[in-house]
Design an enzyme around this catalytic site. Structure first.
Site, PDB file in Angstrom:
ATOM      1  N   GLY A 269      -0.947   0.200 -23.114  1.00 59.80           N
ATOM      2  CA  GLY A 269      -0.256  -1.043 -23.486  1.00 59.80           C
ATOM      3  C   GLY A 269       0.788  -0.805 -24.552  1.00 59.80           C
ATOM      4  O   GLY A 269       1.743  -1.568 -24.678  1.00 59.80           O
TER       5      GLY A 269
ATOM      6  N   LYS B  73       4.132 -12.932 -30.381  1.00 58.31           N
ATOM      7  CA  LYS B  73       4.330 -14.234 -29.729  1.00 58.31           C
ATOM      8  C   LYS B  73       3.078 -15.094 -29.835  1.00 58.31           C
ATOM      9  O   LYS B  73       3.146 -16.305 -29.913  1.00 58.31           O
ATOM     10  CB  LYS B  73       4.707 -14.045 -28.268  1.00 58.31           C
ATOM     11  CG  LYS B  73       6.177 -14.037 -28.015  1.00 58.31           C
ATOM     12  CD  LYS B  73       6.946 -12.789 -28.262  1.00 58.31           C
ATOM     13  CE  LYS B  73       7.354 -12.333 -29.578  1.00 58.31           C
ATOM     14  NZ  LYS B  73       8.247 -11.194 -29.640  1.00 58.31           N
TER      15      LYS B  73
ATOM     16  N   ILE C 211      13.025  -9.057 -34.800  1.00 56.67           N
ATOM     17  CA  ILE C 211      11.650  -8.998 -35.318  1.00 56.67           C
ATOM     18  C   ILE C 211      11.563  -9.683 -36.679  1.00 56.67           C
ATOM     19  O   ILE C 211      10.670 -10.499 -36.935  1.00 56.67           O
ATOM     20  CB  ILE C 211      11.161  -7.523 -35.387  1.00 56.67           C
ATOM     21  CG1 ILE C 211      11.070  -6.953 -33.968  1.00 56.67           C
ATOM     22  CG2 ILE C 211       9.827  -7.417 -36.100  1.00 56.67           C
ATOM     23  CD1 ILE C 211      10.735  -5.467 -33.899  1.00 56.67           C
TER      24      ILE C 211
ATOM     25  N   GLU D 145      19.545  -9.604 -45.307  1.00 50.79           N
ATOM     26  CA  GLU D 145      20.220  -8.849 -44.248  1.00 50.79           C
ATOM     27  C   GLU D 145      21.452  -8.178 -44.837  1.00 50.79           C
ATOM     28  O   GLU D 145      22.269  -8.829 -45.489  1.00 50.79           O
ATOM     29  CB  GLU D 145      20.604  -9.807 -43.105  1.00 50.79           C
ATOM     30  CG  GLU D 145      21.532  -9.228 -42.062  1.00 50.79           C
ATOM     31  CD  GLU D 145      21.016  -7.961 -41.381  1.00 50.79           C
ATOM     32  OE1 GLU D 145      19.945  -8.019 -40.765  1.00 50.79           O
ATOM     33  OE2 GLU D 145      21.690  -6.909 -41.489  1.00 50.79           O
TER      34      GLU D 145
ATOM     35  N   GLY E 149      14.337  -2.031 -37.956  1.00 51.42           N
ATOM     36  CA  GLY E 149      14.458  -1.326 -36.688  1.00 51.42           C
ATOM     37  C   GLY E 149      13.337  -0.324 -36.462  1.00 51.42           C
ATOM     38  O   GLY E 149      12.412  -0.207 -37.273  1.00 51.42           O
TER      39      GLY E 149
ATOM     40  N   HIS F 103      16.053 -33.227 -13.619  1.00 49.06           N
ATOM     41  CA  HIS F 103      16.251 -34.165 -14.729  1.00 49.06           C
ATOM     42  C   HIS F 103      14.938 -34.866 -15.032  1.00 49.06           C
ATOM     43  O   HIS F 103      14.249 -35.263 -14.105  1.00 49.06           O
ATOM     44  CB  HIS F 103      17.303 -35.206 -14.338  1.00 49.06           C
ATOM     45  CG  HIS F 103      17.461 -36.289 -15.368  1.00 49.06           C
ATOM     46  ND1 HIS F 103      18.180 -36.099 -16.533  1.00 49.06           N
ATOM     47  CD2 HIS F 103      16.982 -37.558 -15.400  1.00 49.06           C
ATOM     48  CE1 HIS F 103      18.145 -37.220 -17.240  1.00 49.06           C
ATOM     49  NE2 HIS F 103      17.425 -38.109 -16.591  1.00 49.06           N
TER      50      HIS F 103
HETATM   51  P1  FAD Z   1       5.678   2.007 -26.669  1.00 54.02           P
HETATM   52  O1  FAD Z   1       5.291   0.642 -26.323  1.00 54.02           O
HETATM   53  O2  FAD Z   1       5.907   2.348 -28.099  1.00 54.02           O
HETATM   54  O3  FAD Z   1       4.539   2.950 -26.075  1.00 54.02           O
HETATM   55  C1  FAD Z   1       4.543   4.318 -26.271  1.00 54.02           C
HETATM   56  C2  FAD Z   1       3.124   4.837 -26.050  1.00 54.02           C
HETATM   57  O4  FAD Z   1       3.147   6.251 -26.012  1.00 54.02           O
HETATM   58  C3  FAD Z   1       2.170   4.455 -27.170  1.00 54.02           C
HETATM   59  O5  FAD Z   1       1.028   3.857 -26.617  1.00 54.02           O
HETATM   60  C4  FAD Z   1       1.837   5.782 -27.850  1.00 54.02           C
HETATM   61  O6  FAD Z   1       0.518   5.840 -28.339  1.00 54.02           O
HETATM   62  C5  FAD Z   1       2.013   6.763 -26.696  1.00 54.02           C
HETATM   63  N1  FAD Z   1       2.351   8.126 -27.099  1.00 54.02           N
HETATM   64  C6  FAD Z   1       3.323   8.539 -27.955  1.00 54.02           C
HETATM   65  N2  FAD Z   1       3.373   9.881 -28.012  1.00 54.02           N
HETATM   66  C7  FAD Z   1       2.421  10.339 -27.166  1.00 54.02           C
HETATM   67  C8  FAD Z   1       1.998  11.623 -26.774  1.00 54.02           C
HETATM   68  N3  FAD Z   1       2.598  12.746 -27.214  1.00 54.02           N
HETATM   69  N4  FAD Z   1       0.970  11.712 -25.902  1.00 54.02           N
HETATM   70  C9  FAD Z   1       0.367  10.603 -25.406  1.00 54.02           C
HETATM   71  N5  FAD Z   1       0.735   9.364 -25.736  1.00 54.02           N
HETATM   72  C10 FAD Z   1       1.756   9.229 -26.591  1.00 54.02           C
HETATM   73  N6  FAD Z   1      10.185  -6.326 -26.610  1.00 54.02           N
HETATM   74  C11 FAD Z   1      10.421  -7.333 -25.735  1.00 54.02           C
HETATM   75  O7  FAD Z   1      10.922  -7.074 -24.642  1.00 54.02           O
HETATM   76  N7  FAD Z   1      10.103  -8.629 -26.040  1.00 54.02           N
HETATM   77  C12 FAD Z   1       9.552  -8.972 -27.225  1.00 54.02           C
HETATM   78  O8  FAD Z   1       9.295 -10.147 -27.466  1.00 54.02           O
HETATM   79  C13 FAD Z   1       9.295  -7.946 -28.165  1.00 54.02           C
HETATM   80  N8  FAD Z   1       8.735  -8.230 -29.353  1.00 54.02           N
HETATM   81  C14 FAD Z   1       8.459  -7.226 -30.229  1.00 54.02           C
HETATM   82  C15 FAD Z   1       7.868  -7.549 -31.439  1.00 54.02           C
HETATM   83  C16 FAD Z   1       7.576  -6.560 -32.346  1.00 54.02           C
HETATM   84  C17 FAD Z   1       6.935  -6.926 -33.652  1.00 54.02           C
HETATM   85  C18 FAD Z   1       7.856  -5.200 -32.020  1.00 54.02           C
HETATM   86  C19 FAD Z   1       7.516  -4.104 -32.986  1.00 54.02           C
HETATM   87  C20 FAD Z   1       8.439  -4.871 -30.817  1.00 54.02           C
HETATM   88  C21 FAD Z   1       8.750  -5.880 -29.908  1.00 54.02           C
HETATM   89  N9  FAD Z   1       9.353  -5.592 -28.681  1.00 54.02           N
HETATM   90  C22 FAD Z   1       9.635  -6.609 -27.811  1.00 54.02           C
HETATM   91  C23 FAD Z   1       9.731  -4.212 -28.311  1.00 54.02           C
HETATM   92  C24 FAD Z   1       8.711  -3.576 -27.354  1.00 54.02           C
HETATM   93  O9  FAD Z   1       7.437  -3.614 -27.936  1.00 54.02           O
HETATM   94  C25 FAD Z   1       9.130  -2.167 -27.048  1.00 54.02           C
HETATM   95  O10 FAD Z   1      10.456  -2.151 -26.574  1.00 54.02           O
HETATM   96  C26 FAD Z   1       8.223  -1.546 -25.981  1.00 54.02           C
HETATM   97  O11 FAD Z   1       6.890  -1.509 -26.418  1.00 54.02           O
HETATM   98  C27 FAD Z   1       8.693  -0.126 -25.657  1.00 54.02           C
HETATM   99  O12 FAD Z   1       7.869   0.416 -24.699  1.00 54.02           O
HETATM  100  P2  FAD Z   1       7.678   2.000 -24.564  1.00 54.02           P
HETATM  101  O13 FAD Z   1       6.757   2.199 -23.409  1.00 54.02           O
HETATM  102  O14 FAD Z   1       8.978   2.665 -24.548  1.00 54.02           O
HETATM  103  O15 FAD Z   1       6.983   2.473 -25.913  1.00 54.02           O
END
Ligand code: FAD
Length: 465
Positions: free
Chosen positions: A39, A51, A184, A203, A267, A445
């Protein structure tokens, strides 16, 4: 031990699990390695928990204003413990759901750290799956990102926090400073202010929410100020220090600001620790992102990267789109690269913000001959009924020769439930639809989506309202 697969995915966040699910649906034999919990950021410390807590804030607001609707209710009192328990229950349910989906598609799930080695092999170690080597035809790196911090701010998780910490609070701070006026930071400012904290947003850029149209950002700033949130843009925060129970922020050219909690929302940075990129020969860019081409291919043949670990908008739905693109590409299909300029954005503050495509400023800069139309929530029946009249819809289009409006270039919204209303704008922009085409759409509407219909209709030169 070693094992062969068509596809090995490293990282089980939105990018990783979408690639695994889509790849398995397409008939590939997929293995996925995750070092923490399936996840990723989105499910555990991002989209979903943020959310969910914002919904707690919305309920608080509704109860606080119930009198306006002829309902007598006592003053609301927030129980953060109960709010956190509800949040966790939803996260757990979704976690179980995604795990079941992956198991159902026969994805081999491995618990541990994945590290890329030569010839598209991935070694797994340090987790419940033990030591294992996976050989694959293709590898997708989806290791995501972690919060950026600021020099001079030692994150302790209690008084100086990142987003990860804020999402687990069990007590509300009296005074909070949010450093960073992006998506965020603004969601957190909204959340804390609704629940009763005094909030200041700091900001460094000239205005908050730089990606959104100026009119939208301005209205959001005004709406925040009306709710007592102090929004200060163009300010540089240098450092902070303990001052008794408080923390004092040193802001360039300003008096120090005393708060109880600082949330650093500046960021996120790509996470590639222990991934073995250098030894495997995968190139990174100057910011530490994995370097990829338009099909998300890294410098190493057969190895792709998706999601937050590459330099594309850090959004879960962008990671999903990249995952699908990659699977299609490795299957030899001819997918269309993701059009990053036209992805949807959604910010769940109160009021919400949602947008797609050009702002007025960026459309002009890109050389378009632009017309715009703005409709405000104040005149919309549904907005009045729900008591949410702070908002606007702005449509940015190309000026046509006959004056009825050309291609729709951007749709930017601020107001109640706009995150649920952007869909039509997204389709209009991405289908390269013109104003006269979309002006024929019928809006139900009374809905707030009538504002989008009206905005487009008025660009034909003939409006109803
Ligand atoms: P991640 O979700 O970061 O997942 C990466 C996974 O890889 C992690 O589980 C980690 O443990 C695993 N991992 C890392 N290295 C290794 C390794 N070497 N071996 C095995 N596992 C590893 N996006 C939206 O679209 N809508 C939103 O409303 C939104 N709200 C957000 C609110 C907050 C507070 C934050 C912080 C982010 C939000 N985002 C939102 C952004 C969104 O969470 C990310 O863009 C998204 O999770 C990216 O997905 P990802 O799969 O690239 O990486």
């Amino acid at each position: 031990m070693s094992s062969d697969h068509d596809l090995v995915v490293v990282g089980g966040g939105p990018g990783g699990y979408a690639a695994a699910l889509y790849g398995a649906a397409a008939g590939l034999d997929v293995a996925m390695v995750e070092k923490q919990k399936l996840g990723g950021t989105c499910l555990h410390v991002g989209c979903i928990p943020a959310k969910e807590l914002l919904e707690t804030a919305a309920v608080y607001r509704t109860v606080a204003h119930a009198g306006r609707f002829g309902i007598t209710a006592g003053a609301p009192v927030v129980d953060m413990g109960a709010a956190q328990a509800r949040k966790q229950q939803i996260v757990d349910q979704l976690h179980k759901g995604v795990s079941k989906l992956l198991e159902g598609r026969k994805v081999t799930l491995l618990d541990g750290w994945g590290s890329l080695e030569a010839d598209r092999t991935v070694s797994v170690s340090g987790g419940e799956s033990g030591e294992i080597t996976l050989a694959a035809d293709h590898v997708i790196l989806a290791t995501g990102s972690v919060p950026r911090t600021l020099p001079g701010f030692e994150v302790d998780g209690e008084r100086i926090m990142t987003s990860d910490d804020l999402l687990s609070i069990t007590a509300l701070p009296k005074r909070a400073a949010i450093i960073g006026g992006g998506a965020i930071g603004l969601e957190f400012a909204s959340l804390l202010a609704d629940l009763g904290s005094e909030v200041t947003v700091l900001e460094a850029l000239p205005r908050i929410l730089m990606g959104a149209d100026n009119d939208v950002a301005r209205l959001l700033g005004r709406a925040f100020r009306k709710r007592g949130i102090e929004v200060r843009s163009g300010v540089t925060v240098n450092s902070c220090r303990s001052a008794g129970d408080a923390i004092e922020l040193d802001i360039e050219g300003n008096d120090p600001l005393a708060v109880d909690v600082v949330v650093v929302c500046v960021g996120r940075q790509p996470f590639t620790d222990g991934l073995g990129l250098d030894t495997a020969g995968v190139k990174k860019d100057e910011g530490g992102y994995v370097a990829v081409d338009e099909y998300c291919q890294t410098s190493l043949p057969g190895v792709y990267a998706v999601g937050d670990v590459i330099r594309t908008p850090q959004l879960a739905h962008v990671a999903f789109a990249e995952a699908i693109l990659v699977v299609k590409h490795l299957l030899g299909e001819s997918p269309t690269p993701v059009d990053y300029a036209n992805v949807p954005w959604a910010i769940y503050s109160h009021p919400e913000v949602a947008f797609v495509g050009h702002t007025e400023e960026s459309a002009i800069e890109a050389g378009h001959n632009v017309v715009t139309s703005v409709h405000r929530f104040t005149g919309n029946g549904r907005a009045m009924i729900v008591g949410e009249t702070d908002g606007l819809v702005k449509v940015i289009a190309e000026r046509s020769v006959d004056g009825t409006g050309g291609r729709i270039l951007g749709v930017h919204m601020v107001g109640s439930w706009v995150t649920e209303q952007l869909g039509q704008g997204y389709l209009a922009v991405n289908w390269e639809a013109t104003v006269p085409e979309v002006a024929e759409f019928i809006q139900p509407h009374p809905t707030m989506s009538e504002l989008f219909g009206e905005s487009v209709l008025s660009l034909t030169g003939r409006a109803l309202h």
